[in-house]
Design an enzyme around this catalytic site. Structure first.
Site, PDB file in Angstrom:
ATOM      1  N   GLN A 190      57.534  30.044  29.967  1.00 24.06           N
ATOM      2  CA  GLN A 190      57.571  31.457  29.608  1.00 24.06           C
ATOM      3  C   GLN A 190      58.087  31.622  28.170  1.00 24.06           C
ATOM      4  O   GLN A 190      59.147  31.103  27.832  1.00 24.06           O
ATOM      5  CB  GLN A 190      58.476  32.216  30.601  1.00 24.06           C
ATOM      6  CG  GLN A 190      58.496  33.710  30.403  1.00 24.06           C
ATOM      7  CD  GLN A 190      57.160  34.372  30.747  1.00 24.06           C
ATOM      8  OE1 GLN A 190      56.513  34.010  31.724  1.00 24.06           O
ATOM      9  NE2 GLN A 190      56.753  35.324  29.931  1.00 24.06           N
ATOM     10  N   LYS A 192      55.339  36.696  38.680  1.00 21.89           N
ATOM     11  CA  LYS A 192      54.436  35.550  38.824  1.00 21.89           C
ATOM     12  C   LYS A 192      54.770  34.767  40.092  1.00 21.89           C
ATOM     13  O   LYS A 192      53.883  34.375  40.849  1.00 21.89           O
ATOM     14  CB  LYS A 192      54.541  34.631  37.592  1.00 21.89           C
ATOM     15  CG  LYS A 192      53.861  35.210  36.364  1.00 21.89           C
ATOM     16  CD  LYS A 192      54.187  34.447  35.090  1.00 21.89           C
ATOM     17  CE  LYS A 192      53.604  35.209  33.904  1.00 21.89           C
ATOM     18  NZ  LYS A 192      54.022  34.660  32.598  1.00 21.89           N
ATOM     19  N   ASP A 203      48.270  28.335  31.480  1.00 23.34           N
ATOM     20  CA  ASP A 203      48.356  29.439  30.517  1.00 23.34           C
ATOM     21  C   ASP A 203      47.260  29.297  29.449  1.00 23.34           C
ATOM     22  O   ASP A 203      46.985  30.244  28.707  1.00 23.34           O
ATOM     23  CB  ASP A 203      49.744  29.407  29.844  1.00 23.34           C
ATOM     24  CG  ASP A 203      50.410  30.765  29.830  1.00 23.34           C
ATOM     25  OD1 ASP A 203      49.834  31.713  30.395  1.00 23.34           O
ATOM     26  OD2 ASP A 203      51.499  30.881  29.251  1.00 23.34           O
TER      27      ASP A 203
END
Ligand code: NDP
Length: 287
Positions: A98, A54, A121
């Site tokens: 994460q 990422k 997200d």
């Protein structure tokens, strides 16, 4: 009829090029790059790879990607304090925590804290609610990737029968709502669904997001259907395979995603796109 491959790598490349252009325009207008901050707690090897990917993809697309690496014994209070700090920083447009977190930490209270305008997200309750309500918001990345792939086929979704297999918050539920927003007639299947074969056979669009190798048999697929396979499984030889029996399904589908190289590459590309969208909206909101 053998189906055409929906090439996730190629579409993701196109999305990343669009993001780069938008990031450059953003820089011209605001004198800074859109900022994506990823929080990684602990040393989970898979998470480390995802986060590195990422960060690298963000840099290449002209975003300011930054990773906060916290030790595995981080406390809930320290993690929440970091999210609060990232929320308060005006140069940060996207925050991603994460998952999974080490077991002493609870994910939900942390996700609940993320400022919805920075929720790249798309997994906070606010983002889920905005999606449910059909209001602008940041949508989860993998479902957004599925929708972008469908768009690339040029297939009109209105009035079509769509079947989503799997009902997770991460993929199944949001993709079903996004198909509904495009006026498809949506059915959701899950582990208690009876006659899955019959449901698949009726569907013009199938999205499989289960995590069971080749659960969806090729012979079930309706002639001409579009098939998106989100599943990532490993067979006995360690090879990656999807939730759909690819070779047989390809003979019947009009479009089909391979695994790997299908939906997978879209997820990070859509994360980058969400970050630019968040940055543009946050700056527009200041006017
Ligand atoms: P979850 O395990 O959270 O959800 C799986 C869903 O599948 C559940 O809703 C479950 O039903 C349903 N299910 C289980 N067994 C069956 C069955 N026999 N028939 C029908 N439905 C069934 O998984 P995720 O949604 O997180 O992920 C799904 C797959 O997608 C995984 O392989 C994952 O690795 C992959 N994935 C890929 C991504 C990418 O970037 N390409 C990103 C995210 C996920 P119930 O609710 O009843 O238990």
């Amino acid at each position: 009829m053998a189906g055409q491959l929906l090439d996730g790598k190629a579409i993701a490349k196109k999305v990343r090029a669009e993001v780069k252009q938008r990031a450059e325009a953003f820089f011209e207008a605001h004198g800074r790059k859109p900022g994506l901050h990823v929080v990684l707690v602990g040393e989970d090897p898979a998470s480390q790879v995802y986060v590195r990917n990422k960060e690298r993809a963000a840099g290449k697309a002209g975003l300011d990607g930054h990773v906060h690496r916290l030790p595995a014994d981080t406390t809930q209070a320290d993690l929440e304090a970091l999210v609060a700090k990232l929320n308060a920083d005006p140069a940060i447009d996207g925050i991603l925590v994460q998952l999974p977190l080490p077991e002493q930490l609870e994910a939900q209270p942390v996700l609940d804290l993320i400022d919805p305008s920075k929720d790249v997200d798309g997994l906070t309750p606010m983002s889920a609610g905005l999606l449910m309500d059909g209001r602008p918001g940041l949508r989860p990345c993998t479902p957004s990737g599925c929708m972008r792939m469908l768009e690339e086929t040029g297939v009109e979704l209105e009035g079509k029968r769509a079947l989503v297999v799997g009902r997770s918050l991460l993929v199944g539920k949001p993709v079903a709502l996004m198909l509904l927003a495009k006026n498809a007639t949506v059915t959701m299947a899950h582990s208690r669904t009876k006659e899955l074969a019959a449901r698949v056979a009726e569907a013009d669009v199938v999205v499989a997001a289960v995590g069971r190798a080749e659960l969806v048999k090729g012979e079930w697929v309706k002639e001409g259907a579009v098939v998106l396979d989100v599943g990532i499984n490993r067979n006995e030889e360690g090879k990656l395979i999807g939730d759909v029996e690819f070779a047989a399904a390809k003979e019947r589908a009009s479009w089909i995603t391979p695994v790997p190289g299908g939906v997978g590459p879209m997820t990070i590309a859509m994360l980058l796109a969400n970050t630019v969208t968040a940055a543009e909206r946050r700056e527009a909101g200041k006017d």
